[in-house]
Write an enzyme that holds these catalytic residues in place. Structure first.
Site, PDB file in Angstrom:
ATOM      1  N   SER A   1       0.926  -1.152  -0.139  1.00  0.00           N
ATOM      2  CA  SER A   1      -0.083  -0.164   0.183  1.00  0.00           C
ATOM      3  C   SER A   1       0.861   1.334  -0.106  1.00  0.00           C
ATOM      4  O   SER A   1       0.431   2.221  -0.759  1.00  0.00           O
ATOM      5  CB  SER A   1      -0.953  -0.141   1.089  1.00  0.00           C
ATOM      6  OG  SER A   1      -1.805  -1.079   1.166  1.00  0.00           O
ATOM      7  N   LEU A   2       2.052   1.301   0.666  1.00  0.00           N
ATOM      8  CA  LEU A   2       2.848   2.422   0.777  1.00  0.00           C
ATOM      9  C   LEU A   2       3.827   2.374  -0.396  1.00  0.00           C
ATOM     10  O   LEU A   2       4.039   3.674  -1.155  1.00  0.00           O
ATOM     11  CB  LEU A   2       3.989   2.299   1.934  1.00  0.00           C
ATOM     12  CG  LEU A   2       3.171   2.283   3.146  1.00  0.00           C
ATOM     13  CD1 LEU A   2       4.255   2.119   4.541  1.00  0.00           C
ATOM     14  CD2 LEU A   2       2.346   3.672   3.252  1.00  0.00           C
TER      15      LEU A   2
ATOM     16  N   GLU B   1      15.617   2.833   5.147  1.00  0.00           N
ATOM     17  CA  GLU B   1      16.132   3.703   4.181  1.00  0.00           C
ATOM     18  C   GLU B   1      14.822   4.112   3.212  1.00  0.00           C
ATOM     19  O   GLU B   1      14.684   3.459   2.387  1.00  0.00           O
ATOM     20  CB  GLU B   1      17.182   3.050   3.296  1.00  0.00           C
ATOM     21  CG  GLU B   1      18.323   2.650   4.219  1.00  0.00           C
ATOM     22  CD  GLU B   1      18.445   1.136   4.145  1.00  0.00           C
ATOM     23  OE1 GLU B   1      17.836   0.362   3.308  1.00  0.00           O
ATOM     24  OE2 GLU B   1      19.227   0.508   4.870  1.00  0.00           O
TER      25      GLU B   1
END
Length: 193
Positions: free
Chosen positions: A112-113, A138
């Site tokens: 989803s991200l 990161e």
């Protein structure tokens, strides 16, 4: 072969695998454990160095890293960290993880991200046998809009894979373990290679 949810729970119950705070059963899914975003971040400062010569003398690499990395940013509760398009930032998981010598961990971002352009780990997603500490993320925003990231939000998923036997040189027993026990958003220590 990666551990399934039942095996992850059994490893946690036995104390061989540690995740602190321990995730509720709702965050242990199929073959992964959801992890959340912590409140510590580091960003690259404006163009204070033309470049970093990664194979240059260690003292020059160290000085360049000092010039380009911010001090650690600790967000107060309820505040958001804004990651703008094209920016790289470091952060940590809220959870601290302890991996035994006969297991390796893997961190994956959430789909989803990713669909919004957020990369959770640029390349380093392996968590070595013998690891103890928070996991540094990161972040890179490859999308078109700034993203507001809030401590406590679900940010990634850990999976675990048994090794053929205990590692002879687990991470925390190595003299050259540059990130041993990290709890914050530790900047690159490439100058220690």
């Amino acid at each position: 072969m990666r551990l399934c949810d039942r095996d992850i729970e059994a490893w946690l119950d036995s104390g061989k695998l540690g995740i602190d705070p321990r995730p509720p059963v709702e965050r242990i899914n199929g073959a992964t454990v959801d992890v959340r975003l912590g409140n510590k971040f580091r960003v690259f400062l404006g163009h204070t160095a033309g470049f970093i010569d990664l194979s240059g003398p260690k003292d020059e690499v160290s000085a360049a890293l000092e010039r380009v990395m911010s001090d650690e940013i600790i967000l107060p509760e309820g505040e958001a960290f804004f990651l703008h398009p094209g920016e790289l930032a470091l952060a940590v998981t809220l959870e601290s993880v302890t991996i035994p010598d006969d297991l390796v961990g893997w961190l994956d971002g959430r789909s989803s991200l990713a669909r919004l352009g957020l990369m959770v780990h640029v390349t380093a997603h392996r968590i070595d046998p013998g690891w103890q500490g928070r996991i540094v993320l990161e972040f890179y925003n490859s999308g078109k809009l700034p993203l507001a990231l809030r401590p406590g939000m679900l940010i990634g998923a850990l999976s675990f894979e048994p090794l053929s036997g205990p590692a002879a040189r687990p991470y925390n027993s190595r003299q050259d373990a540059k990130y041993r026990g990290q709890q914050g958003a530790v900047a690159s220590r490439i100058d220690k290679d």
